[in-house]
Structure formats: C-alpha cells, structure tokens
Design a protein around this motif. Structure first.
Motif, PDB file in Angstrom:
ATOM      1  N   VAL A   1      30.686  46.448  30.395  1.00 37.69           N
ATOM      2  CA  VAL A   1      30.652  45.399  29.464  1.00 37.69           C
ATOM      3  C   VAL A   1      28.988  44.957  29.711  1.00 37.69           C
ATOM      4  O   VAL A   1      28.594  44.644  30.772  1.00 37.69           O
ATOM      5  CB  VAL A   1      31.633  44.114  29.958  1.00 37.69           C
ATOM      6  CG1 VAL A   1      31.390  43.011  28.840  1.00 37.69           C
ATOM      7  CG2 VAL A   1      32.842  44.627  29.823  1.00 37.69           C
TER       8      VAL A   1
ATOM      9  N   ASP B   1      27.453  42.075  29.903  1.00 38.22           N
ATOM     10  CA  ASP B   1      27.366  40.942  30.925  1.00 38.22           C
ATOM     11  C   ASP B   1      27.167  41.552  32.277  1.00 38.22           C
ATOM     12  O   ASP B   1      26.750  40.641  33.161  1.00 38.22           O
ATOM     13  CB  ASP B   1      28.006  39.619  30.776  1.00 38.22           C
ATOM     14  CG  ASP B   1      28.047  39.055  29.398  1.00 38.22           C
ATOM     15  OD1 ASP B   1      26.970  39.178  28.675  1.00 38.22           O
ATOM     16  OD2 ASP B   1      29.052  38.189  29.031  1.00 38.22           O
TER      17      ASP B   1
ATOM     18  N   SER C   1      38.127  39.611  36.798  1.00 39.01           N
ATOM     19  CA  SER C   1      37.258  40.160  35.920  1.00 39.01           C
ATOM     20  C   SER C   1      37.149  41.795  36.754  1.00 39.01           C
ATOM     21  O   SER C   1      36.927  42.030  37.890  1.00 39.01           O
ATOM     22  CB  SER C   1      36.013  39.640  35.737  1.00 39.01           C
ATOM     23  OG  SER C   1      35.949  38.286  35.253  1.00 39.01           O
TER      24      SER C   1
ATOM     25  N   LYS D   1      35.230  47.862  30.179  1.00 42.06           N
ATOM     26  CA  LYS D   1      35.959  48.017  28.865  1.00 42.06           C
ATOM     27  C   LYS D   1      36.382  49.632  28.672  1.00 42.06           C
ATOM     28  O   LYS D   1      35.726  50.376  29.231  1.00 42.06           O
ATOM     29  CB  LYS D   1      34.970  47.391  27.574  1.00 42.06           C
ATOM     30  CG  LYS D   1      33.788  48.296  27.375  1.00 42.06           C
ATOM     31  CD  LYS D   1      32.791  47.906  26.332  1.00 42.06           C
ATOM     32  CE  LYS D   1      31.602  48.419  26.246  1.00 42.06           C
ATOM     33  NZ  LYS D   1      30.805  47.858  24.931  1.00 42.06           N
TER      34      LYS D   1
ATOM     35  N   TYR E   1      41.103  46.761  20.977  1.00 42.87           N
ATOM     36  CA  TYR E   1      40.545  45.740  22.024  1.00 42.87           C
ATOM     37  C   TYR E   1      38.914  46.074  22.256  1.00 42.87           C
ATOM     38  O   TYR E   1      38.383  45.213  22.806  1.00 42.87           O
ATOM     39  CB  TYR E   1      41.354  45.654  23.248  1.00 42.87           C
ATOM     40  CG  TYR E   1      40.937  44.504  24.251  1.00 42.87           C
ATOM     41  CD1 TYR E   1      41.261  43.314  23.902  1.00 42.87           C
ATOM     42  CD2 TYR E   1      40.531  44.849  25.443  1.00 42.87           C
ATOM     43  CE1 TYR E   1      40.749  42.080  24.746  1.00 42.87           C
ATOM     44  CE2 TYR E   1      40.398  43.702  26.398  1.00 42.87           C
ATOM     45  CZ  TYR E   1      40.339  42.471  26.194  1.00 42.87           C
ATOM     46  OH  TYR E   1      40.122  41.403  26.884  1.00 42.87           O
TER      47      TYR E   1
ATOM     48  N   ASP F   1      35.100  38.897  20.506  1.00 44.70           N
ATOM     49  CA  ASP F   1      35.279  37.644  21.630  1.00 44.70           C
ATOM     50  C   ASP F   1      34.659  38.016  23.037  1.00 44.70           C
ATOM     51  O   ASP F   1      33.775  37.128  23.811  1.00 44.70           O
ATOM     52  CB  ASP F   1      36.520  36.921  21.686  1.00 44.70           C
ATOM     53  CG  ASP F   1      37.087  36.218  20.638  1.00 44.70           C
ATOM     54  OD1 ASP F   1      36.439  35.959  19.657  1.00 44.70           O
ATOM     55  OD2 ASP F   1      38.185  35.889  20.644  1.00 44.70           O
ATOM     56  N   ASN F   2      34.855  39.159  23.503  1.00 42.35           N
ATOM     57  CA  ASN F   2      34.496  39.453  25.050  1.00 42.35           C
ATOM     58  C   ASN F   2      34.202  40.928  25.039  1.00 42.35           C
ATOM     59  O   ASN F   2      34.240  41.437  26.046  1.00 42.35           O
ATOM     60  CB  ASN F   2      35.878  39.133  25.937  1.00 42.35           C
ATOM     61  CG  ASN F   2      37.069  39.796  25.570  1.00 42.35           C
ATOM     62  OD1 ASN F   2      37.054  40.855  24.773  1.00 42.35           O
ATOM     63  ND2 ASN F   2      37.838  39.475  26.470  1.00 42.35           N
ATOM     64  N   GLU F   3      34.009  41.582  24.224  1.00 41.37           N
ATOM     65  CA  GLU F   3      33.670  42.938  24.113  1.00 41.37           C
ATOM     66  C   GLU F   3      34.553  44.044  24.585  1.00 41.37           C
ATOM     67  O   GLU F   3      34.314  45.153  24.736  1.00 41.37           O
ATOM     68  CB  GLU F   3      32.186  42.958  24.879  1.00 41.37           C
ATOM     69  CG  GLU F   3      31.534  44.283  24.557  1.00 41.37           C
ATOM     70  CD  GLU F   3      30.250  44.368  25.535  1.00 41.37           C
ATOM     71  OE1 GLU F   3      29.738  45.423  25.816  1.00 41.37           O
ATOM     72  OE2 GLU F   3      29.484  43.618  26.041  1.00 41.37           O
TER      73      GLU F   3
ATOM     74  N   HIS G   1      36.423  43.234  27.246  1.00 41.22           N
ATOM     75  CA  HIS G   1      36.502  43.013  28.917  1.00 41.22           C
ATOM     76  C   HIS G   1      37.709  43.116  29.626  1.00 41.22           C
ATOM     77  O   HIS G   1      38.634  42.285  29.085  1.00 41.22           O
ATOM     78  CB  HIS G   1      35.471  41.770  29.177  1.00 41.22           C
ATOM     79  CG  HIS G   1      35.703  41.749  30.757  1.00 41.22           C
ATOM     80  ND1 HIS G   1      34.911  40.638  31.303  1.00 41.22           N
ATOM     81  CD2 HIS G   1      35.488  42.488  31.879  1.00 41.22           C
ATOM     82  CE1 HIS G   1      34.907  40.774  32.561  1.00 41.22           C
ATOM     83  NE2 HIS G   1      35.278  41.880  32.888  1.00 41.22           N
TER      84      HIS G   1
ATOM     85  N   GLY H   1      39.690  38.498  21.422  1.00 34.11           N
ATOM     86  CA  GLY H   1      39.616  39.264  22.742  1.00 34.11           C
ATOM     87  C   GLY H   1      40.994  38.940  23.454  1.00 34.11           C
ATOM     88  O   GLY H   1      42.015  39.202  22.656  1.00 34.11           O
ATOM     89  N   PHE H   2      40.855  38.522  24.679  1.00 39.07           N
ATOM     90  CA  PHE H   2      42.121  38.582  25.467  1.00 39.07           C
ATOM     91  C   PHE H   2      43.328  37.615  24.697  1.00 39.07           C
ATOM     92  O   PHE H   2      43.078  36.521  24.469  1.00 39.07           O
ATOM     93  CB  PHE H   2      41.760  37.886  26.874  1.00 39.07           C
ATOM     94  CG  PHE H   2      42.866  38.136  27.835  1.00 39.07           C
ATOM     95  CD1 PHE H   2      42.940  39.289  28.747  1.00 39.07           C
ATOM     96  CD2 PHE H   2      43.691  37.163  28.350  1.00 39.07           C
ATOM     97  CE1 PHE H   2      43.984  39.572  29.709  1.00 39.07           C
ATOM     98  CE2 PHE H   2      44.833  37.197  29.308  1.00 39.07           C
ATOM     99  CZ  PHE H   2      44.684  38.350  29.851  1.00 39.07           C
TER     100      PHE H   2
ATOM    101  N   SER I   1      44.780  37.895  21.903  1.00 43.39           N
ATOM    102  CA  SER I   1      44.418  37.412  20.545  1.00 43.39           C
ATOM    103  C   SER I   1      45.217  37.833  19.420  1.00 43.39           C
ATOM    104  O   SER I   1      45.273  37.442  18.272  1.00 43.39           O
ATOM    105  CB  SER I   1      42.843  37.877  20.011  1.00 43.39           C
ATOM    106  OG  SER I   1      42.692  39.296  20.044  1.00 43.39           O
TER     107      SER I   1
END
Length: 169
Positions: free
Chosen positions: A9, A11, A70, A74, A110, A115-117, A119, A163-164, A166
C-alpha cells in the motif's frame, strides 16, 4: 498479464514491508506480517463487571471491539476469486489470539478502493489474561486465494464505494 498477487500500500512503501510468502512448497496460505508494533488488549483487562456492562452500554462497547492489525499489503486477483484470511494455528493455542470474524474475505473489488487502497487488516481478539504485544514483521495470519461460484439467480445491487466493511448494508 497479472493474475493474482500482492503489492505494498502506498502509505507503507518506505516502511520495509515484506510481501506475503508461502512457508513451504506445499503450503496453501501466504503468511502475512504485522506492518507495525502494536498491542492487542486482553478482553479481561477491563474486568468482568465492566465487560458485562459493555454488552449493554454503548459508551463502554469500545472495550470489547476487535483490534485491527495493519499489514501494509493489498491483493489483486480475478473477478471470480477472493482472498480468504485465516488465523495461524499457533495463535489461539499459544497466545489466546483469535480472528474475531472467524475468517476474513477480501473481495477482488476491494483492491485499490478509494477509502484505503485495499489495505488488508486482520481483526483480532485477545482472550488471554494479559495484553499481547505484536512486533513489526511478526507473522500474524495467512491468506489463501480461492475461486467462488455464483448462483443461477445471481443479482448484485451495489458496487463497492469504500474500504473496510463498506459492502455492509
């Protein structure tokens, strides 16, 4: 053409994250590592009375929620595939650590969600008597790519918007 696999990911690009790997030639699962140090609190830490109160009191409910760990990873895959997240067999036996949802399901849509790429995170509950420290790079769970079938009457009404969690209604 890429069929299925893992990426880091955005980040976590500069955080020395390892892509999941299989431990042996015949292993079905790819081992996921924790992307950072964290503590998974014991469900008993608040005490039995506070735990029972949390069941009935929304303000104290947070004490019983699982901890998201975490991975910095991905996964991409075919449209008729998913990634099943499972616990390591040693986690409940040796560490009282269980996947709160039993099995995680990572759908193909996903990947790269807004939202969170995409992750991937494991949600754990610690049933042990003490808080459990997870170290960065520690193996926490496994992912297994699997195909799935659709019913003759298959109808979908939504597309992924986030994301998670969703796709929950």
């Amino acid at each position: 053409m890429k069929l299925r696999g893992f990426e880091i990911v955005t980040d976590y690009q500069e955080k020395n994250i390892q892509l999941p790997q299989r431990a042996t030639h015949h292993a079905a699962g790819y081992d996921f590592e924790a992307a950072e140090d964290m503590v998974i609190p014991s469900i008993w830490k608040a005490g039995l009375i506070d735990g029972v109160k949390a069941i009935f009191d929304k303000e104290n409910e947070k004490q019983l929620k699982p901890t998201l760990v975490s991975t910095g990873i991905k996964a991409y895959m075919g449209n008729d595939e998913y990634l099943q997240l499972t616990n390591r067999s040693s986690n409940p036996l040796k560490r009282f650590l269980v996947l709160t949802n039993g099995v995680g399901v990572i759908d193909s849509d996903y990947y790269n969600n807004p939202d969170n790429e995409g992750h991937i995170m494991f949600q754990f509950t610690n049933f042990g008597p003490k808080d459990l420290e997870i170290k960065k790079g520690e193996r926490i769970g496994q992912g297994i790519f699997l195909p799935f079938l659709k019913a003759d009457q298959d109808v979908t009404t939504n597309s992924r918007q986030g994301g998670f969690g969703s796709s929950n209604q």
